[in-house]
Design a protein around this motif. Structure first.
Motif, mmCIF file in Angstrom:
data_model
loop_
_atom_site.group_PDB
_atom_site.id
_atom_site.type_symbol
_atom_site.label_atom_id
_atom_site.label_comp_id
_atom_site.label_asym_id
_atom_site.label_seq_id
_atom_site.Cartn_x
_atom_site.Cartn_y
_atom_site.Cartn_z
ATOM 1 N N MET A 82 0.840 -1.197 0.000
ATOM 2 C CA MET A 82 0.000 0.000 0.000
ATOM 3 C C MET A 82 0.874 1.245 0.000
ATOM 4 O O MET A 82 1.855 1.323 0.739
ATOM 5 C CB MET A 82 -0.911 0.008 1.243
ATOM 6 C CG MET A 82 -1.748 1.270 1.368
ATOM 7 S SD MET A 82 -2.731 1.345 2.895
ATOM 8 C CE MET A 82 -3.988 0.139 2.532
ATOM 9 N N HIS A 92 -1.827 4.597 3.792
ATOM 10 C CA HIS A 92 -1.889 3.726 4.960
ATOM 11 C C HIS A 92 -2.682 4.370 6.088
ATOM 12 O O HIS A 92 -3.359 3.687 6.855
ATOM 13 C CB HIS A 92 -0.469 3.386 5.421
ATOM 14 C CG HIS A 92 -0.423 2.266 6.413
ATOM 15 N ND1 HIS A 92 -0.526 2.476 7.777
ATOM 16 C CD2 HIS A 92 -0.318 0.927 6.243
ATOM 17 C CE1 HIS A 92 -0.474 1.316 8.407
ATOM 18 N NE2 HIS A 92 -0.354 0.366 7.505
ATOM 19 N N THR A 117 -6.454 -9.399 10.466
ATOM 20 C CA THR A 117 -6.816 -9.673 9.071
ATOM 21 C C THR A 117 -8.123 -10.456 8.995
ATOM 22 O O THR A 117 -9.004 -10.143 8.185
ATOM 23 C CB THR A 117 -5.686 -10.462 8.378
ATOM 24 O OG1 THR A 117 -4.526 -9.624 8.310
ATOM 25 C CG2 THR A 117 -6.092 -10.875 6.973
ATOM 26 N N TYR A 136 -11.671 -9.060 7.465
ATOM 27 C CA TYR A 136 -12.334 -9.777 6.372
ATOM 28 C C TYR A 136 -13.773 -10.129 6.741
ATOM 29 O O TYR A 136 -14.692 -9.964 5.923
ATOM 30 C CB TYR A 136 -11.565 -11.054 6.020
ATOM 31 C CG TYR A 136 -12.411 -12.063 5.294
ATOM 32 C CD1 TYR A 136 -12.911 -11.801 4.015
ATOM 33 C CD2 TYR A 136 -12.775 -13.270 5.909
ATOM 34 C CE1 TYR A 136 -13.730 -12.702 3.372
ATOM 35 C CE2 TYR A 136 -13.591 -14.179 5.258
ATOM 36 C CZ TYR A 136 -14.070 -13.899 3.997
ATOM 37 O OH TYR A 136 -14.878 -14.797 3.358
ATOM 38 N N TYR A 194 -8.738 -0.698 3.293
ATOM 39 C CA TYR A 194 -7.660 -1.681 3.269
ATOM 40 C C TYR A 194 -8.264 -3.073 3.101
ATOM 41 O O TYR A 194 -9.202 -3.439 3.800
ATOM 42 C CB TYR A 194 -6.866 -1.605 4.577
ATOM 43 C CG TYR A 194 -5.620 -2.439 4.630
ATOM 44 C CD1 TYR A 194 -4.705 -2.452 3.580
ATOM 45 C CD2 TYR A 194 -5.327 -3.202 5.763
ATOM 46 C CE1 TYR A 194 -3.536 -3.207 3.654
ATOM 47 C CE2 TYR A 194 -4.160 -3.957 5.840
ATOM 48 C CZ TYR A 194 -3.272 -3.956 4.782
ATOM 49 O OH TYR A 194 -2.115 -4.693 4.849
ATOM 50 N N ASP A 253 -6.830 -6.961 2.972
ATOM 51 C CA ASP A 253 -5.626 -7.776 3.121
ATOM 52 C C ASP A 253 -5.934 -9.272 3.183
ATOM 53 O O ASP A 253 -5.118 -10.060 3.640
ATOM 54 C CB ASP A 253 -4.835 -7.356 4.360
ATOM 55 C CG ASP A 253 -5.645 -7.410 5.649
ATOM 56 O OD1 ASP A 253 -6.888 -7.481 5.568
ATOM 57 O OD2 ASP A 253 -5.039 -7.375 6.737
ATOM 58 N N SER A 254 -7.105 -9.639 2.682
ATOM 59 C CA SER A 254 -7.459 -11.058 2.616
ATOM 60 C C SER A 254 -8.009 -11.380 1.228
ATOM 61 O O SER A 254 -8.950 -10.738 0.767
ATOM 62 C CB SER A 254 -8.512 -11.399 3.682
ATOM 63 O OG SER A 254 -8.977 -12.731 3.506
ATOM 64 N N LYS A 255 -7.409 -12.365 0.600
ATOM 65 C CA LYS A 255 -7.885 -12.789 -0.726
ATOM 66 C C LYS A 255 -9.278 -13.389 -0.634
ATOM 67 O O LYS A 255 -9.983 -13.507 -1.648
ATOM 68 C CB LYS A 255 -6.919 -13.805 -1.336
ATOM 69 C CG LYS A 255 -6.791 -15.108 -0.566
ATOM 70 C CD LYS A 255 -5.787 -16.038 -1.214
ATOM 71 C CE LYS A 255 -5.704 -17.377 -0.506
ATOM 72 N NZ LYS A 255 -5.284 -17.263 0.920
ATOM 73 N N THR A 312 -9.979 -0.629 -3.302
ATOM 74 C CA THR A 312 -9.432 0.305 -2.325
ATOM 75 C C THR A 312 -9.101 1.610 -3.058
ATOM 76 O O THR A 312 -9.278 1.709 -4.278
ATOM 77 C CB THR A 312 -8.154 -0.237 -1.668
ATOM 78 O OG1 THR A 312 -7.107 -0.286 -2.646
ATOM 79 C CG2 THR A 312 -8.386 -1.630 -1.090
#
Length: 306
Positions: free
Chosen positions: A1, A6, A65, A69, A109, A111-113, A144
């Motif tokens: 990022m 951030h 995370t 999610y 943000y 950060d999890s597929k 994002t």
């Protein structure tokens, strides 16, 4: 990022929605239609005449995370449900000429597929609903601010060009933690030129003046210039990490080290908000250094000079 983005993590829902709206206006221009909150919950913030629908979501941080999610997944599921269930409202809203082909959840943000996988499942759900106002090949996707980097930076630059801070007021020194002030006073006693008690007391008072006014400035920036606040906080957090990992290894004289930190901090402030008056930049920088002195990221070796 991108470092400047951030600091967007943890924006309130209203702050994030406001930022998204301004960036999307910059990106889509007159093609964007903003949907007011009043008049019923449609489960969307805006859409474009070309068929992109936007829902903005910023969960309360800090989160792991997995928890982040889960909240993003639940929000997506809930609002895709509204997109399906509110058919009468949405048919009126979109009219005959808009077919939604992208249902987009925008988050500060991701950060999890697993969120992309969940969006794929929601795509199947929407297509099976066979909605009049949805394209048969509609996709549910997550984005994002990095997907709008150019427009985001244009919005930030526009804010920078008109940033003005309120005038300083005499602060309330009684609100400062006395243990922190004692800690600052002790550390500054290692600076040879500040070993004189009256001179050091005056320097501490000036730092406290900057510290208290900088808190006011930063609160004002957060309320009025969201993007600058995010960038400033991110840069100062990064500089604090340097204090912990690099400046602690610096065995130069305390006065030299203090001057170096003051200069570097003011430089970072000016980079984040170049239109700010020099005095205000110094206040923000000195206030941050005062906080570091009280909170312990910044300390010095004893000067050997007597």
């Amino acid at each position: 990022m991108d470092q400047s983005m951030h600091g967007l993590i943890g924006l309130s829902g209203a702050e994030w929605q406001d930022l998204c709206t301004r960036v999307l206006r910059m990106h889509h221009g007159a093609d964007l239609v903003v949907v007011p909150d009043k008049g019923g919950d449609h489960g969307l913030e805006a859409y474009t005449l070309s068929g992109h629908l936007f829902q903005c979501y910023s969960p309360t941080e800090p989160l792991s995370t997995q928890k982040r999610y889960e909240k993003q997944r639940e929000k997506t599921t809930k609002d895709v449900g509204k997109f399906i269930d509110n058919s009468d409202k949405l048919k009126k809203l979109f009219g005959e000429h808009v077919k939604i082909n992208r249902w987009i959840i925008m988050c500060p943000y991701i950060d999890s597929k697993d969120l992309a996988a969940h969006c794929a499942a929601q795509t199947k759900r929407v297509r099976e609903a066979r909605l009049e106002y949805a394209d048969p090949d509609i996709h549910v996707i997550c984005q994002t601010m990095e997907d709008y980097e150019f427009s985001y930076k244009k919005v930030v630059n526009a804010q920078l060009a008109r940033m003005h801070l309120p005038p300083l007021a005499e602060p309330d020194y009684s609100s400062v933690d006395s243990a922190g002030v004692d800690r600052m006073r002790e550390k500054l006693g290692k600076v040879h030129s500040l070993r004189d008690e009256s001179r050091r007391s005056d320097y501490v008072r000036r730092l406290l003046y900057s510290y208290l006014n900088s808190q006011e400035f930063r609160a004002y920036i957060k309320d009025h210039y969201t993007e600058i606040h995010a960038l400033l906080e991110s840069e100062l957090d990064d500089l604090e990490q340097r204090l912990v990992m690099e400046f602690v290894l610096d065995n130069s004289r305390a006065a030299t080290q203090l001057q170096k930190v003051l200069t570097e901090t003011e430089k970072r402030v000016k980079e984040c908000a170049p239109d700010t008056a020099s005095g205000d930049s110094r206040t923000l920088a000195q206030g941050q250094v005062a906080e570091w002195l009280m909170r312990c990221p910044l300390d010095f070796y004893e000067d050997l000079a007597s």
